[in-house]
Design a protein around this motif. Sequence first.
Motif, PDB file in Angstrom:
ATOM      1  N   PHE A   9       0.827  -1.212   0.000  1.00 28.67           N
ATOM      2  CA  PHE A   9       0.000   0.000   0.000  1.00 28.67           C
ATOM      3  C   PHE A   9       0.861   1.260   0.000  1.00 28.67           C
ATOM      4  CE2 PHE A   9      -2.011   3.254   2.794  1.00 28.67           C
ATOM      5  CZ  PHE A   9      -2.986   3.686   1.902  1.00 28.67           C
ATOM      6  N   VAL A  10       1.873   1.298   0.851  1.00 25.94           N
ATOM      7  CA  VAL A  10       2.761   2.464   0.928  1.00 25.94           C
ATOM      8  C   VAL A  10       3.446   2.709  -0.409  1.00 25.94           C
ATOM      9  CG1 VAL A  10       4.941   3.291   1.918  1.00 25.94           C
ATOM     10  CG2 VAL A  10       3.139   2.422   3.410  1.00 25.94           C
ATOM     11  N   GLU A  11       3.904   1.656  -1.053  1.00 26.58           N
ATOM     12  CA  GLU A  11       4.616   1.835  -2.321  1.00 26.58           C
ATOM     13  C   GLU A  11       3.673   2.275  -3.443  1.00 26.58           C
ATOM     14  OE1 GLU A  11       7.651   2.116  -2.632  1.00 26.58           O
ATOM     15  OE2 GLU A  11       8.260   1.341  -0.683  1.00 26.58           O
ATOM     16  N   VAL A  12       2.419   1.817  -3.417  1.00 22.03           N
ATOM     17  CA  VAL A  12       1.439   2.291  -4.408  1.00 22.03           C
ATOM     18  C   VAL A  12       1.272   3.799  -4.283  1.00 22.03           C
ATOM     19  CG1 VAL A  12      -1.001   2.273  -5.066  1.00 22.03           C
ATOM     20  CG2 VAL A  12       0.189   0.116  -4.643  1.00 22.03           C
ATOM     21  N   VAL A  13       1.181   4.269  -3.043  1.00 18.22           N
ATOM     22  CA  VAL A  13       1.016   5.711  -2.813  1.00 18.22           C
ATOM     23  C   VAL A  13       2.275   6.468  -3.224  1.00 18.22           C
ATOM     24  CG1 VAL A  13       0.607   7.487  -1.075  1.00 18.22           C
ATOM     25  CG2 VAL A  13      -0.622   5.315  -0.954  1.00 18.22           C
ATOM     26  N   GLU A  20       4.273   0.591 -10.898  1.00 17.63           N
ATOM     27  CA  GLU A  20       5.562   1.036 -10.367  1.00 17.63           C
ATOM     28  C   GLU A  20       5.817   0.427  -8.992  1.00 17.63           C
ATOM     29  OE1 GLU A  20       7.912   2.720 -11.967  1.00 17.63           O
ATOM     30  OE2 GLU A  20       6.578   2.507 -13.686  1.00 17.63           O
ATOM     31  N   ALA A  21       4.759   0.283  -8.195  1.00 16.15           N
ATOM     32  CA  ALA A  21       4.916  -0.311  -6.868  1.00 16.15           C
ATOM     33  C   ALA A  21       5.377  -1.761  -6.967  1.00 16.15           C
ATOM     34  CB  ALA A  21       3.611  -0.217  -6.091  1.00 16.15           C
ATOM     35  N   SER A  22       4.854  -2.475  -7.955  1.00 22.22           N
ATOM     36  CA  SER A  22       5.227  -3.893  -8.106  1.00 22.22           C
ATOM     37  C   SER A  22       6.713  -4.064  -8.395  1.00 22.22           C
ATOM     38  CB  SER A  22       4.402  -4.530  -9.230  1.00 22.22           C
ATOM     39  OG  SER A  22       4.750  -3.992 -10.499  1.00 22.22           O
ATOM     40  N   LYS A  23       7.323  -3.074  -9.055  1.00 22.38           N
ATOM     41  CA  LYS A  23       8.759  -3.149  -9.345  1.00 22.38           C
ATOM     42  C   LYS A  23       9.583  -2.992  -8.075  1.00 22.38           C
ATOM     43  CE  LYS A  23       8.046  -1.065 -13.930  1.00 22.38           C
ATOM     44  NZ  LYS A  23       8.320   0.119 -14.782  1.00 22.38           N
ATOM     45  N   ILE A  24       9.057  -2.228  -7.110  1.00 29.67           N
ATOM     46  CA  ILE A  24       9.779  -1.983  -5.866  1.00 29.67           C
ATOM     47  C   ILE A  24       9.678  -3.174  -4.921  1.00 29.67           C
ATOM     48  CG2 ILE A  24       9.961  -0.480  -3.852  1.00 29.67           C
ATOM     49  CD1 ILE A  24      10.842   0.801  -6.481  1.00 29.67           C
ATOM     50  N   VAL A  25       8.469  -3.755  -4.799  1.00 24.01           N
ATOM     51  CA  VAL A  25       8.276  -4.867  -3.862  1.00 24.01           C
ATOM     52  C   VAL A  25       8.550  -6.218  -4.521  1.00 24.01           C
ATOM     53  CG1 VAL A  25       6.645  -3.581  -2.459  1.00 24.01           C
ATOM     54  CG2 VAL A  25       5.783  -4.960  -4.337  1.00 24.01           C
ATOM     55  N   LEU A  26       8.971  -6.166  -5.788  1.00 22.35           N
ATOM     56  CA  LEU A  26       9.405  -7.372  -6.512  1.00 22.35           C
ATOM     57  C   LEU A  26       8.324  -8.439  -6.587  1.00 22.35           C
ATOM     58  CD1 LEU A  26      13.053  -7.660  -5.083  1.00 22.35           C
ATOM     59  CD2 LEU A  26      12.276  -6.492  -7.151  1.00 22.35           C
ATOM     60  N   THR A  27       7.147  -8.027  -7.040  1.00 26.56           N
ATOM     61  CA  THR A  27       6.061  -8.968  -7.260  1.00 26.56           C
ATOM     62  C   THR A  27       5.241  -8.463  -8.438  1.00 26.56           C
ATOM     63  OG1 THR A  27       4.271 -10.195  -6.188  1.00 26.56           O
ATOM     64  CG2 THR A  27       4.469  -7.840  -5.651  1.00 26.56           C
ATOM     65  N   SER A  33      -2.167  -5.346  -6.076  1.00 23.60           N
ATOM     66  CA  SER A  33      -3.579  -4.982  -6.012  1.00 23.60           C
ATOM     67  C   SER A  33      -4.317  -5.831  -4.980  1.00 23.60           C
ATOM     68  CB  SER A  33      -4.213  -5.151  -7.388  1.00 23.60           C
ATOM     69  OG  SER A  33      -5.574  -4.784  -7.365  1.00 23.60           O
ATOM     70  N   LYS A  34      -3.981  -7.120  -4.942  1.00 25.77           N
ATOM     71  CA  LYS A  34      -4.617  -8.013  -3.977  1.00 25.77           C
ATOM     72  C   LYS A  34      -4.242  -7.633  -2.551  1.00 25.77           C
ATOM     73  CE  LYS A  34      -5.117 -12.887  -2.742  1.00 25.77           C
ATOM     74  NZ  LYS A  34      -4.717 -14.286  -3.061  1.00 25.77           N
ATOM     75  N   SER A  35      -2.968  -7.269  -2.330  1.00 24.16           N
ATOM     76  CA  SER A  35      -2.515  -6.873  -0.986  1.00 24.16           C
ATOM     77  C   SER A  35      -3.273  -5.650  -0.495  1.00 24.16           C
ATOM     78  CB  SER A  35      -1.010  -6.588  -1.007  1.00 24.16           C
ATOM     79  OG  SER A  35      -0.264  -7.776  -1.151  1.00 24.16           O
ATOM     80  N   VAL A  36      -3.451  -4.665  -1.379  1.00 28.06           N
ATOM     81  CA  VAL A  36      -4.176  -3.454  -0.991  1.00 28.06           C
ATOM     82  C   VAL A  36      -5.636  -3.789  -0.702  1.00 28.06           C
ATOM     83  CG1 VAL A  36      -4.950  -1.171  -1.757  1.00 28.06           C
ATOM     84  CG2 VAL A  36      -2.614  -1.940  -2.254  1.00 28.06           C
ATOM     85  N   LYS A  37      -6.218  -4.658  -1.520  1.00 27.31           N
ATOM     86  CA  LYS A  37      -7.612  -5.055  -1.307  1.00 27.31           C
ATOM     87  C   LYS A  37      -7.776  -5.782   0.030  1.00 27.31           C
ATOM     88  CE  LYS A  37     -11.458  -7.553  -3.440  1.00 27.31           C
ATOM     89  NZ  LYS A  37     -11.887  -8.400  -4.583  1.00 27.31           N
ATOM     90  N   ALA A  68       1.550   3.748   8.499  1.00 24.79           N
ATOM     91  CA  ALA A  68       2.247   2.610   7.915  1.00 24.79           C
ATOM     92  C   ALA A  68       3.718   2.921   7.670  1.00 24.79           C
ATOM     93  CB  ALA A  68       1.569   2.193   6.608  1.00 24.79           C
ATOM     94  N   VAL A  69       4.007   4.149   7.227  1.00 17.81           N
ATOM     95  CA  VAL A  69       5.404   4.542   6.996  1.00 17.81           C
ATOM     96  C   VAL A  69       6.205   4.389   8.284  1.00 17.81           C
ATOM     97  CG1 VAL A  69       6.897   6.530   6.540  1.00 17.81           C
ATOM     98  CG2 VAL A  69       4.983   6.048   5.027  1.00 17.81           C
ATOM     99  N   LYS A  70       5.633   4.822   9.415  1.00 21.80           N
ATOM    100  CA  LYS A  70       6.324   4.724  10.698  1.00 21.80           C
ATOM    101  C   LYS A  70       6.473   3.266  11.135  1.00 21.80           C
ATOM    102  CE  LYS A  70       4.763   9.236  12.401  1.00 21.80           C
ATOM    103  NZ  LYS A  70       3.978   9.945  13.448  1.00 21.80           N
ATOM    104  N   MET A  71       5.429   2.464  10.918  1.00 21.81           N
ATOM    105  CA  MET A  71       5.482   1.059  11.308  1.00 21.81           C
ATOM    106  C   MET A  71       6.542   0.305  10.527  1.00 21.81           C
ATOM    107  SD  MET A  71       1.378   0.305  11.624  1.00 21.81           S
ATOM    108  CE  MET A  71       1.575  -1.462  11.884  1.00 21.81           C
ATOM    109  N   LEU A  72       6.636   0.577   9.233  1.00 18.24           N
ATOM    110  CA  LEU A  72       7.614  -0.115   8.403  1.00 18.24           C
ATOM    111  C   LEU A  72       9.034   0.314   8.760  1.00 18.24           C
ATOM    112  CD1 LEU A  72       5.682   0.037   5.024  1.00 18.24           C
ATOM    113  CD2 LEU A  72       6.131  -2.014   6.390  1.00 18.24           C
ATOM    114  N   ALA A  73       9.190   1.600   9.108  1.00 16.03           N
ATOM    115  CA  ALA A  73      10.509   2.072   9.533  1.00 16.03           C
ATOM    116  C   ALA A  73      10.922   1.384  10.832  1.00 16.03           C
ATOM    117  CB  ALA A  73      10.508   3.587   9.706  1.00 16.03           C
ATOM    118  N   GLU A  74       9.958   1.205  11.764  1.00 10.42           N
ATOM    119  CA  GLU A  74      10.242   0.511  13.013  1.00 10.42           C
ATOM    120  C   GLU A  74      10.620  -0.942  12.756  1.00 10.42           C
ATOM    121  OE1 GLU A  74      10.454   1.343  16.219  1.00 10.42           O
ATOM    122  OE2 GLU A  74      10.241   3.458  15.691  1.00 10.42           O
TER     123      GLU A  74
END
Length: 306
Positions: A9-13, A20-27, A33-37, A68-74
């Motif tokens: 979700f964070v990468e989509v935003v 473009e998000a799929s290229k970053i998370v390598l999927t 789309s399914k993860s966000v859903k 989410a940005v803070k949680m992922l950084a943690e």
Amino acid sequence: MELRNLRAFVEVVRRGGFTEASKIVLTTQSAVSKSVKLLEEELDLKLLDRIGTKSALTAAGEIVFRRAVKMLAERDDLMAELDALRGLRRGSLRVGLPAVGSDALFAPIFSAFRGRYPGIDIQLIEGGSRHLEDALRAGEVEIAGLIQPISPDFDSALVRHDPILAICAADHPLAGQTEVALEDLAEEPFILFDAGFTMHGLLIEACKRHGFTPKVIASSSQISFMLKLAAGGLGITFMPQLIAEMNAHESIGRIGLADRDIAWGMTLAWRRGAFLSRAAEAWLQLAASMGVCAAPADGAVKPPPR
């Protein structure tokens, strides 16, 4: 709540879309789309307002994105701290470097670090300072090369401080001068770095201080392209002295700026208060020992194991 769904979700935003998000998370795009859903179903809230190929954050989406940005950084801090228990025999180091000056300033560290710590995987992100600041805040990188001035969110060690030079065609009337006042360039067309680069805003603000708004005819992230445009007589571009000297050519003239405050200060920066992995500590200590950057303040970085 699964972190991989939050990451998607964070990468989509941040990337502006599912592809473009799929290229970053390598999927795949469909997996993103399914993860966000799944995240929306779990929260029972709509996070993205999909309009054709575009997506905009809903009010709930803005809240989830910020948290989410803070949680992922943690989470990344947690993994870095656990990596420290393993010493430097294995692990990873995420480094963000700018397009300007990295080849001259940081390439030697890569070679030396790889020779000393072959088990550490170095992941490199490139971009302008603004993009790298975002990546540093989000925990996507542990260390980044940032241009001064930097946010108080970060600690830093100075790498280099250079005057900025004006670059013009060799046959330009100003080419023979050793120094020029910025206001004397007010009628000249400017070729600047893209808006994502700190130097773009630095030059714009300097021009305003000197009483004019520059006529920017081109913006780019490509140093060689900008220099060729200047050499062809299309306008004046600006480069740190290090870059200007590395790209010296008979087709261009280099002119110092009378305003000494217009300068390029490269630093190595990390999040203030964040846990630094042993690999990141080793990188900073190695950079300091090689004379690439100033030694970090006492206590900021622990000496790495040998």
